[in-house]
Motif scaffolding. Structure first.
Motif, short mmCIF file in Angstrom:
data_model
loop_
_atom_site.label_atom_id
_atom_site.label_comp_id
_atom_site.label_asym_id
_atom_site.label_seq_id
_atom_site.Cartn_x
_atom_site.Cartn_y
_atom_site.Cartn_z
N SER B 405 19.85 -33.80 6.78
CA SER B 405 19.36 -32.69 5.97
C SER B 405 20.48 -32.19 5.06
CB SER B 405 18.90 -31.56 6.86
OG SER B 405 20.03 -30.92 7.43
N GLY B 407 21.88 -29.33 4.70
CA GLY B 407 22.90 -28.54 5.38
C GLY B 407 23.89 -29.42 6.12
N ASN B 408 23.39 -30.45 6.76
CA ASN B 408 24.29 -31.32 7.51
C ASN B 408 25.10 -32.22 6.59
OD1 ASN B 408 24.05 -30.65 10.32
ND2 ASN B 408 21.90 -31.23 10.12
N ILE B 409 24.52 -32.62 5.48
CA ILE B 409 25.30 -33.40 4.51
C ILE B 409 26.48 -32.55 4.02
CG2 ILE B 409 25.25 -34.40 2.20
CD1 ILE B 409 22.44 -35.33 2.73
N LYS B 411 27.89 -30.20 5.60
CA LYS B 411 28.87 -30.05 6.68
C LYS B 411 29.75 -31.29 6.80
CE LYS B 411 26.47 -26.82 9.71
NZ LYS B 411 25.81 -26.73 11.03
#
Ligand SMILES: Nc1ncnc2c1ncn2[C@@H]1O[C@H](COP(=O)(O)OP(=O)(O)O)[C@@H](O)[C@H]1O
Ligand SMILES: [Mg+2]
Lengths: 363, 506
Positions: B405, B407-409, B411
């Protein structure tokens, strides 16, 4: 793994598509398509001699397939394996005609290196044009193929023409420059081991070395690779030369392993078939080798099918051409599908293009 | 346009149990929504909540999997926007659908058949009338390519008015505007509301929704959480509905004494995409432990500034000294080596989507990825597991980045950069497209780096973000620094004027 399954479905789709398209032609030629395919694919494996012939004809396909797959993995679209192969053949033949009765252990490495160097040299100019000036390598590498063939023809009709017969063939290369036969009473030569070794080496470099990681990064995300500090230009240049060198070895191997001289018809379009092999093998070295074996099987089978079933042996070419077209079609469809899906997602949710369904803790 | 005195007994439009699925994602699930003439109805939700999907269905751009649409109480079927327009629905999409080489008037009548000459006159009249009645000022004969984003948005609204819409949908209309333009838009919407129109105002910004709307519907994961009168809720309540729990308060920004200058940019100039000047004589310094915010309407040089500072674009003049090293004109490799951490505006340009998380995490430091030339796969994996843990990335080391997602990319990118404890950080639009949780996470990480003494240059189109995080602000206009403001004293009006190109005296 997912990649394997995807590769297998792709290959399955391609073979099925090819069968469906070619079946009517086989029937027109008066044969049962199932029997014909049995003849094409299975019968070559039923005798020792034809089985070994499959391996023999797989040699140039393994090498060109690996050459093309390596380049494609880096996003360098080398369509020039054919020309690079021919130049490798010229160099191999040149060395073979120069030497006399030196030791094989000395001469054979020189033959192979000469082929590699000539192939790399032939790949150099398009690679430089691409890296320095951004000129599309698809066009330049492709255009150099007929030029290479002209050079071969010019050599054979002039300086290198057979001095005795005047035929457009070079004189025979020295015994010490000929690849040893691996299995008695067959034509299977050293080139087979060379091909497998190179496929293994390329596999190792790509998947296990830092340089290979760089190549893969450049191939699947050139912008991100550049952002991370990888020199995209240098990587492409190196890969292009390596790809040319491997194709060049394919040429030297045909001269030293099969023809023992330079001839105009030395390559049956192996450089182009290499593109089919690489694509069919999904650009992964183990499957590229398998794809080369499959097409070799088909080549050998096409010859015997002609005799046994009374169908024209050109059907083999028809099938191979169909494999190529279907492969390109399947890949184009894949890419198109991919793009369409991607653009739909991008267009619809605006800046939220990536689904955000996770729960993130805010601690 | 329908008069304000229409019978209020039926809503103009009613959506009943609308559902829409994309693959595994239920973008809308049993959504009910009624729109009345004379109201501004806010549709609020985090990114990905399904707001755009719902409105695309109402505008006939997308066919729902289930549910019905009623117009004036009658069942309607919208197979295409043409049907929706016929029913009096107009939409201003997130990305405008305008023809750039044509004039305002031509754009407005586009797509309407009938006597072209008459239409042209009528369109011109309308443009003038609309300017009077609704404050929608645009010159009818200007070409679209000469208009600002705010003006283009007005053309989109005019287009809908010309088609006599009774329902006007605006999908995140304020995302691209300066504060002044937002104020003008709100004034226009007020007048349209007074004339009896039903307006759908989509946003994920709470203050705007509180200020403008009469009723608000909150969507979360495709479902309606609540529909309420705006008067009856406060921003905190709406926020908790959006995220499904009380929103975490932002970490208070502690005052820190800025240290020595860590980044010094002098007389920097650069050209942009079409070799047009994009940056002219830009000067600024950032101290260790300080965040310098770069404000500006997009397209005024922020992108180029970030690229130049990241080593992705060569400046035509000037110097950039990062932690004592001259990096102007150097490539990404040297910039990384000089201790600059870079988080670009487009995450997909920094990470290889088709590669694993683990490989992406090592990509900037390949010299550490192997023993001699062979990849040290254990080490790459251990590094990934460590960072996944420390930055709470919801992914495994072997997952392809493109499957993560947003957000995780982000991060993954943060982890790759921040773990190096860079002395200088160049970061663009760090929270664009992220949900509230991921946004808070990213902002807190940046504040933590500031506490540890990093000098941070932050470009953002989100003024709230800039004001929340920065110590000082510079405003870029047309590639120049139009003003410098201390964040503590910054005032939105003044920033807005600077962003619109007025110089500091104004
Ligand atoms: N065309 C599409 N294809 C696949 N998924 C989509 C598409 N449009 C929207 N989605 C998904 O549906 C969900 C809702 O998206 P959207 O309506 O754009 O949300 P919002 O406008 O509230 O940010 C998201 O998870 C998004 O990724
Ligand atoms: Mg949206």
């Amino acid at each position: 793994m997912v990649k394997w399954r995807r590769g297998a479905t792709t290959a399955g789709l391609i073979l099925l598509g090819t069968f469906v398209i070619t079946a009517p032609f086989i029937m027109l030629a008066g044969a049962n398509p199932f029997a014909a395919y049995g003849e094409f694919l299975v019968s070559p494996l039923t005798s020792r001699y034809s089985g070994l012939e499959v391996l023999v004809s797989s040699i140039p396909l393994i090498l060109t397939g690996v050459s093309v797959a390596l380049a494609f993995r880096a996003g360098y679209w080398n369509i020039g394996a054919e020309g690079q192969l021919l130049m490798g053949a010229v160099a191999g033949a040149g060395v073979g005609m120069l030497v006399s009765d030196q030791s094989r252990f000395l001469v054979l490495p020189i033959v192979i290196l000469a082929g590699a160097a000539a192939g790399a040299l032939w790949a150099l100019v398009p690679a430089l044009l691409r890296v320095k000036m951004g000129i599309d390598e698809v066009v330049t590498t492709l255009l150099l193929n007929p030029v290479a063939l002209l050079i071969v023809t010019a050599l054979l009709s002039g300086p290198w023409a057979d001095p005795e017969t005047g035929f457009p063939e070079s004189e025979r290369i020295a015994e010490s420059a000929q690849f040893p036969i691996l299995v008695p009473r067959s034509r299977l030569h050293l080139g087979f081991l060379v091909g497998l070794a190179i496929a293994g080496l390329v596999w190792f470099v790509l998947s296990r070395t830092v340089a290979g990681l760089q190549v893969r990064a450049v191939g699947s995300g050139p912008k991100a690779a550049r952002f991370a500090g990888i020199s995209v230009g240098r990587t492409l240049l190196t890969v292009a030369l390596a790809s040319g060198a491997i194709a060049g070895i394919a040429g030297a191997s045909e001269v030293s392993g099969i023809q023992y001289r330079l001839t105009g018809g030395l390559s049956a379009g192996f450089g182009y078939t290499g593109i089919v092999v690489a694509t069919l093998g999904a650009l992964a070295m183990p499957t590229v080798v398998l794809a080369a074996l499959l097409l070799a099987d088909l080549n050998v089978g096409a010859g015997s099918a002609g005799r046994v079933l009374g169908v024209p042996s050109q059907l083999g070419d028809v099938i191979q051409a169909t494999v190529l077209l279907v492969t390109v079609g399947v890949l184009a469809y894949r890419r198109y599908h991919h793009k369409v899906l991607k653009s739909e997602v991008e267009e619809a949710p605006g800046e939220g293009a990536v689904p955000e369904v996770e729960e993130v803790d805010t601690s | 346009m329908t008069a304000a005195g229409d019978s209020p007994a039926t809503p103009v439009v009613e959506l009943r149990s609308i559902s829409k699925r994309f693959g595994d994602v239920l973008a809308n699930e049993g959504v009910n929504l009624s729109l009345w003439g004379g109201e501004v109805h806010g549709v609020l939700g985090e990114n990905g909540a399904g707001k755009t999907t719902l409105m695309r269905i109402l505008y006939g751009l997308s066919i729902p999997d289930g549910g019905e649409i009623y117009v004036d109480g009658d069942l309607a079927h919208f197979a295409s926007p043409k049907d929706a327009i016929g029913a009096g629905i107009g939409m201003v999409t997130q990305h405008f659908a305008l023809v750039r080489p044509m004039t305002v008037t031509e754009n407005i009548i586009l797509g309407r058949t009938g006597g072209a000459i008459l239409d042209l006159d009528r369109a011109k009249d309308l443009v003038e009338e609309a300017a009077d009645r609704y404050g929608l000022h645009v010159e009818p004969d200007r070409r679209l390519s000469d208009l600002s984003v705010g003006e283009q948005q007005r053309v989109e609204i005019l287009k809908a008015l010309y088609r006599e819409c009774r329902v006007l949908i605006l999908d995140e209309p304020t995302a691209v505007l300066t504060p002044q333009e937002i104020r003008a838009l709100f004034a226009t919407l007020d007048r349209l509301r007074a004339s009896g129109m039903a307006i759908v105002f989509i946003s994920h910004k709470l203050p705007e929704v509180m200020e403008l709307t009469d009723r608000v519907t909150v969507l979360r994961h495709g479902k309606v959480v609540h529909t309420v009168e705006t008067d009856e809720v406060d921003a905190a309540g709406l926020a908790s509905w959006m995220v499904g729990r009380p929103a975490a308060p932002p970490e208070p920004r502690t005052h820190s004494e800025p240290g020595a200058t860590a980044l010094e940019v002098s007389d920097l100039s650069a050209v942009g995409g079409l070799d047009l000047p994009a940056l002219s004589d830009v000067n600024f310094e950032v101290a260790a432990g300080e965040i310098l915010g770069v404000a500006g309407v997009s397209g005024n040089g922020q992108t180029e500034l970030a690229e130049v500072l990241s080593g992705m674009r060569k400046p035509t003049a000037g110097s950039i000294i990062a932690d004592g090293t001259q990096i102007a004109g150097k490539g990404p490799k040297q910039v990384i080596a000089a201790g600059v951490g870079r988080i670009p505006e487009d995450r997909h340009e920094a990470l290889v989507g088709d590669m694993s998380v683990a490989n992406n995490l090592i990509l900037e430091h390949l010299d550490e990825a192997g023993k001699r030339l062979i990849l040290d796969r254990d080490r790459i994996r251990a590094n990934a597991l460590d960072l996944i843990e420390r930055f709470s990335i919801k992914a495994g080391p072997d997952d392809l980045v493109k499957t993560l997602s947003g957000g995780n990319i982000q991060k993954v990118l943060l982890a790759r950069v921040l773990v190096r404890e860079p002395r200088v950080i160049v970061v663009s639009q760090p929270t664009r497209g992220l949900d509230i949780g991921a946004t808070a996470y990213v902002r807190n990480e940046l504040l933590a780096m500031r506490r540890q003494g990093a000098a941070i240059v932050l470009m953002s189109e989100d003024l709230d973000e800039l004001l929340e995080l920065s110590d000082r602000l510079i405003v870029l206009y047309d590639g120049r620094i139009a003003g410098r403001v201390d964040a503590a004293e910054a005032d939105r009006d003044q920033l807005g004027l600077l962003m619109a190109g007025h110089t500091e005296v104004a």
